[in-house]
Design a protein around this motif. Structure first.
Motif, short mmCIF file in Angstrom:
data_model
loop_
_atom_site.label_atom_id
_atom_site.label_comp_id
_atom_site.label_asym_id
_atom_site.label_seq_id
_atom_site.Cartn_x
_atom_site.Cartn_y
_atom_site.Cartn_z
N TYR A 100 0.89 -1.26 -0.01
CA TYR A 100 0.28 -0.02 -0.18
C TYR A 100 0.83 1.43 -0.11
O TYR A 100 0.36 2.25 0.15
N LYS A 101 2.08 1.13 -0.23
CA LYS A 101 2.96 2.16 -0.11
C LYS A 101 2.48 3.63 -1.08
O LYS A 101 2.37 3.25 -2.33
N GLY A 102 2.64 4.49 -0.64
CA GLY A 102 2.35 5.84 -1.27
C GLY A 102 0.70 6.12 -1.05
O GLY A 102 0.36 7.20 -1.35
N GLY A 103 -0.14 5.53 -0.44
CA GLY A 103 -1.48 5.70 0.11
C GLY A 103 -1.33 6.77 1.08
O GLY A 103 -0.84 6.89 1.81
N VAL A 104 -2.83 7.53 1.01
CA VAL A 104 -2.97 8.52 1.86
C VAL A 104 -4.47 8.01 2.13
O VAL A 104 -5.29 8.71 1.60
N PHE A 105 -4.48 7.55 3.24
CA PHE A 105 -6.03 7.13 3.85
C PHE A 105 -6.43 7.87 5.03
O PHE A 105 -5.71 8.09 6.18
N ARG A 106 -7.44 8.66 4.85
CA ARG A 106 -8.21 9.36 6.06
C ARG A 106 -9.11 8.30 6.68
O ARG A 106 -9.66 7.39 6.18
N PHE A 107 -9.39 8.64 8.08
CA PHE A 107 -10.05 7.85 8.71
C PHE A 107 -10.46 8.68 9.99
O PHE A 107 -9.96 9.65 10.15
N THR A 108 -11.70 8.24 10.84
CA THR A 108 -12.18 8.68 11.86
C THR A 108 -12.34 7.91 13.04
O THR A 108 -12.52 6.52 12.76
N ILE A 109 -11.99 7.95 14.25
CA ILE A 109 -12.20 7.14 15.48
C ILE A 109 -13.09 7.78 16.21
O ILE A 109 -13.06 9.16 16.53
N THR A 110 -14.17 6.95 16.58
CA THR A 110 -15.21 7.20 17.43
C THR A 110 -15.22 6.45 18.47
O THR A 110 -15.37 5.52 18.88
N LEU A 111 -15.08 7.29 19.61
CA LEU A 111 -15.05 6.73 21.21
C LEU A 111 -16.33 6.39 21.59
O LEU A 111 -17.47 6.96 21.34
N PRO A 112 -16.73 5.37 22.49
CA PRO A 112 -17.69 4.85 22.85
C PRO A 112 -18.29 5.93 23.92
O PRO A 112 -17.49 6.56 24.67
N VAL A 200 -4.77 3.29 -4.13
CA VAL A 200 -3.59 4.14 -3.55
C VAL A 200 -3.67 5.26 -4.33
O VAL A 200 -3.63 6.27 -4.05
N ARG A 201 -3.84 5.07 -5.85
CA ARG A 201 -4.02 6.48 -6.74
C ARG A 201 -5.22 6.97 -6.33
O ARG A 201 -5.07 8.47 -6.48
N GLU A 202 -6.18 6.55 -6.24
CA GLU A 202 -7.42 7.55 -5.83
C GLU A 202 -7.42 8.30 -4.52
O GLU A 202 -7.62 9.39 -4.30
N SER A 203 -6.61 7.58 -3.50
CA SER A 203 -6.22 8.22 -2.36
C SER A 203 -5.38 9.59 -2.33
O SER A 203 -5.56 10.64 -1.86
N VAL A 204 -4.56 9.56 -3.33
CA VAL A 204 -3.73 10.56 -3.68
C VAL A 204 -4.28 11.80 -4.11
O VAL A 204 -4.30 12.93 -4.03
N ASN A 205 -5.34 11.36 -5.26
CA ASN A 205 -5.98 12.42 -5.94
C ASN A 205 -7.00 13.13 -5.04
O ASN A 205 -7.67 14.19 -5.51
#
Length: 267
Positions: A100-112, A200-205
């Protein structure tokens, strides 16, 4: 900075503008709220008689978790609690090695809502990621592979470490939530690799996309602007002249002496 209650006096949802910290008086023995919350994470559950005080201490528990996260040497991943709701944390993972090298992945963490009790915090990827442990329909990460049971001594930084690990080390024994990704990984790795390259390409775009929510702590990026960033780049890379290099700190050596901590004799 301190937060304020909303107009109707309800503070259970903890939605507010500004810092997610609130000020609450310390205990009678002089302990600060932060030190109390740090101990509360590990000690047995104590019934709370004051609901408002319990809400405040829950926030300091979250602050304590973030402080521990900042002390960890986690590479290529950035996480910060929302400015409006401390139970939601924004994150961006920059993948530096592996398939997955080069990927820029966004995420959220939701606490209980009863954090630090309750189930494992929920991790949802905003970026589409083709991975056996990430639900292709809603982007939710399966955390049970790393945390079969969320315990009071588990830490959020360990969960973030797990997020990094799933992209670097793919284990065929993991219980998948994306059956297609799991099947290709095991039976047709080249096809699996092509799907990964696509995400990975989509994440960079999508790196410079407009933030989907109006939150001061949402991690946003802007394109490189020559007029703005070139001077900073030059300042970083160009060597400094001797005149610009100024010594830091104070000298404890008397002029003309090589003896440390020397000083002129008193007269």
């Amino acid at each position: 900075m301190s937060g304020t209650k909303n107009e109707d006096g309800k503070d259970d949802n903890l939605n507010r503008q500004g810092s997610f910290r609130k000020l609450v008086p310390g205990s009678s023995n002089g302990d600060s709220p932060l030190s109390m919350s740090a101990r509360m994470i590990d000690r047995p559950i104590v019934p709370q008689t004051n609901k408002q005080h319990a809400v405040f201490l829950r926030e300091y528990n979250i602050l304590s978790e973030y402080k521990m996260l900042c002390s960890q040497d986690l590479k290529g991943i950035y996480v910060i609690p929302s400015a409006l709701n401390s139970f939601i944390w924004f994150g961006v993972q920059f993948i530096r090695q592996g398939i997955y090298k080069g990927g820029v992945f966004r995420f959220t963490i939701t606490l209980p809502p009863n954090f630090p009790l309750g189930d494992c915090p929920k991790v949802v990827f905003e970026t589409r990621v083709f991975h056996p442990l990430i639900n292709p329909d809603n982007g939710e990460l399966c955390t049970t592979w790393g945390f079969a049971e969320w315990r009071r001594n588990n830490r959020i930084w360990q969960l973030i470490q797990y997020i990094t690990k799933i992209f670097i080390k793919l284990d065929t024994k993991m219980t998948p939530v994306n059956q297609e990704a799991s099947s290709l990984q095991e039976n047709n790795f080249e096809a699996f690799r092509e799907h990964v390259k696509t995400c990975v390409r989509e994440s960079v775009n999508q790196v410079f996309n407009t933030p989907p929510i109006d939150d001061p702590h949402y991690i946003a990026f802007s394109p490189y602007v020559n007029e703005l960033h070139d001077p900073v780049k030059r300042d970083i890379y160009e060597p400094k002249s001797e005149e610009e290099i100024k010594p830091l700190g104070l000298s404890w050596v008397q002029p003309g002496s090589l003896q440390p901590f020397s000083k002129p004799e008193a007269r």
